[in-house]
Write an enzyme that holds these catalytic residues in place. Structure first.
Site, PDB file in Angstrom:
ATOM      1  N   GLU A  42      -9.030 -20.723  30.188  1.00 46.62           N
ATOM      2  CA  GLU A  42      -8.567 -20.096  31.234  1.00 46.62           C
ATOM      3  C   GLU A  42      -7.637 -18.999  31.089  1.00 46.62           C
ATOM      4  O   GLU A  42      -6.861 -19.100  29.932  1.00 46.62           O
ATOM      5  CB  GLU A  42      -7.747 -21.108  32.151  1.00 46.62           C
ATOM      6  CG  GLU A  42      -7.081 -20.727  33.409  1.00 46.62           C
ATOM      7  CD  GLU A  42      -6.158 -21.937  34.141  1.00 46.62           C
ATOM      8  OE1 GLU A  42      -6.067 -21.720  35.327  1.00 46.62           O
ATOM      9  OE2 GLU A  42      -5.721 -22.682  33.311  1.00 46.62           O
ATOM     10  N   LYS A 117     -11.108 -19.996  41.409  1.00 49.93           N
ATOM     11  CA  LYS A 117     -10.270 -21.298  41.230  1.00 49.93           C
ATOM     12  C   LYS A 117      -9.936 -22.113  42.686  1.00 49.93           C
ATOM     13  O   LYS A 117      -9.159 -21.229  43.343  1.00 49.93           O
ATOM     14  CB  LYS A 117      -9.233 -21.387  40.265  1.00 49.93           C
ATOM     15  CG  LYS A 117      -8.479 -22.551  39.937  1.00 49.93           C
ATOM     16  CD  LYS A 117      -7.283 -22.330  39.109  1.00 49.93           C
ATOM     17  CE  LYS A 117      -6.570 -23.573  38.669  1.00 49.93           C
ATOM     18  NZ  LYS A 117      -5.243 -23.189  37.860  1.00 49.93           N
ATOM     19  N   CYS A 150      -9.360 -25.628  35.255  1.00 49.44           N
ATOM     20  CA  CYS A 150      -8.000 -26.440  34.893  1.00 49.44           C
ATOM     21  C   CYS A 150      -7.563 -27.566  36.103  1.00 49.44           C
ATOM     22  O   CYS A 150      -8.155 -28.523  36.090  1.00 49.44           O
ATOM     23  CB  CYS A 150      -7.030 -25.307  34.756  1.00 49.44           C
ATOM     24  SG  CYS A 150      -5.456 -26.077  33.688  1.00 49.44           S
TER      25      CYS A 150
END
Length: 271
Positions: A42, A117, A150
């Protein structure tokens, strides 16, 4: 059907995209030439979090150019995330800049897919970024692949697989991260749990090193099969390349034998 994957567990130089490009160029020279996919962590150009006003890019920026160059040179897919910007019209005369933490799947020919995300880590500095709203599924060499970033790992509904009319929504999840050392147990537990509950391979690629806030990162990049078992991993917090080949037939055999997916609950995600 197999996929040959290289997972890059690298340190990230804070707020210095050019230095990170140079560092990754050196790492790429050590990767085998026959990889289908190379996965980066990331925010691989800046570290986490990054000030979007300073580092956000659009689709014509240096990171997309670099990704295309490396994918073309290696004749493989390159994927990772960085901070992206886009303008939004608020009135007939006003524009505002918005930002996402965007996973990019770059093909050798320059075509690409993006996933924003969903779960931005507000308590960790992503307050200025917007949440993404769309799941994507990438069809590649007989696999159905779904990207995540994440903090998404903590939200099982968003990651939930579906089985309908004899088909799974995805076979492989790629999750890239800046996951800190103190949460190592959670990283390893949730990767296995998500693989088990979704009957899919999970690849977790994490960074190492210490960021500009003095937060250390454990690495522990790994590949987990549909039974939740680790099939390959990097042990420890040093830079490394995890090269692995995963097999679709073994996943299919397991799904055919253990048909828990036929009893999964149906659901709808409200965005």
């Amino acid at each position: 059907m197999t996929l040959k994957i290289a997972c890059v567990q690298s340190d990230i130089i804070a707020r210095d995209p050019s230095a990170n490009f140079k560092h990754l160029d050196e790492i790429f020279n050590k990767i085998q030439d026959d990889r289908d996919i190379i996965v980066l962590p990331e925010t691989f150009t800046t570290g986490f979090p990054a000030e979007p006003e300073l580092f956000a890019e659009d689709e014509n920026g240096p990171t997309m150019t670099w990704l295309h160059k490396k994918a073309n040179e290696g004749n493989c897919v390159i994927c990772g995330s960085f901070i992206t910007s886009f303008s939004q019209q608020t009135s007939s005369t006003s524009l505002i800049q918005n930002y996402h933490n965007t996973f990019v799947w770059m093909n050798p020919d320059g075509s690409y897919h993006t996933y924003d995300k969903r779960h931005t880590f507000s308590m960790g500095g992503e307050k200025e970024l917007l949440n993404g709203n769309n799941l994507i599924t990438i069809e590649y060499k007989g696999w159905r692949i779904r990207p995540f970033v994440c903090y998404d790992l903590r939200f099982p509904v968003w990651l939930r697989n579906n089985y309908d009319e004899g088909k799974f929504e995805y076979d492989l999840a790629i999750l890239i991260a800046n996951w800190p050392t103190q949460k190592s147990y959670i990283w390893n537990t949730l990767l296995s749990a998500r693989a088990i509950e979704n009957q899919a391979y999970y690849i977790g690629v994490n960074r190492v090193g210490i960021d500009h806030n003095e937060i250390p990162y454990i690495g522990e990049t790994k590949v987990v099969n549909g039974k939740g078992r680790t099939v390959a991993e990097i042990i420890g917090d040093k830079e490394g390349i995890l090269e692995v080949e995963i097999d679709k037939e073994s996943l299919t055999s397991f799904r055919d034998y253990f048909t828990v997916h036929r009893d999964w609950d149906t659901f709808e995600i409200l965005k």
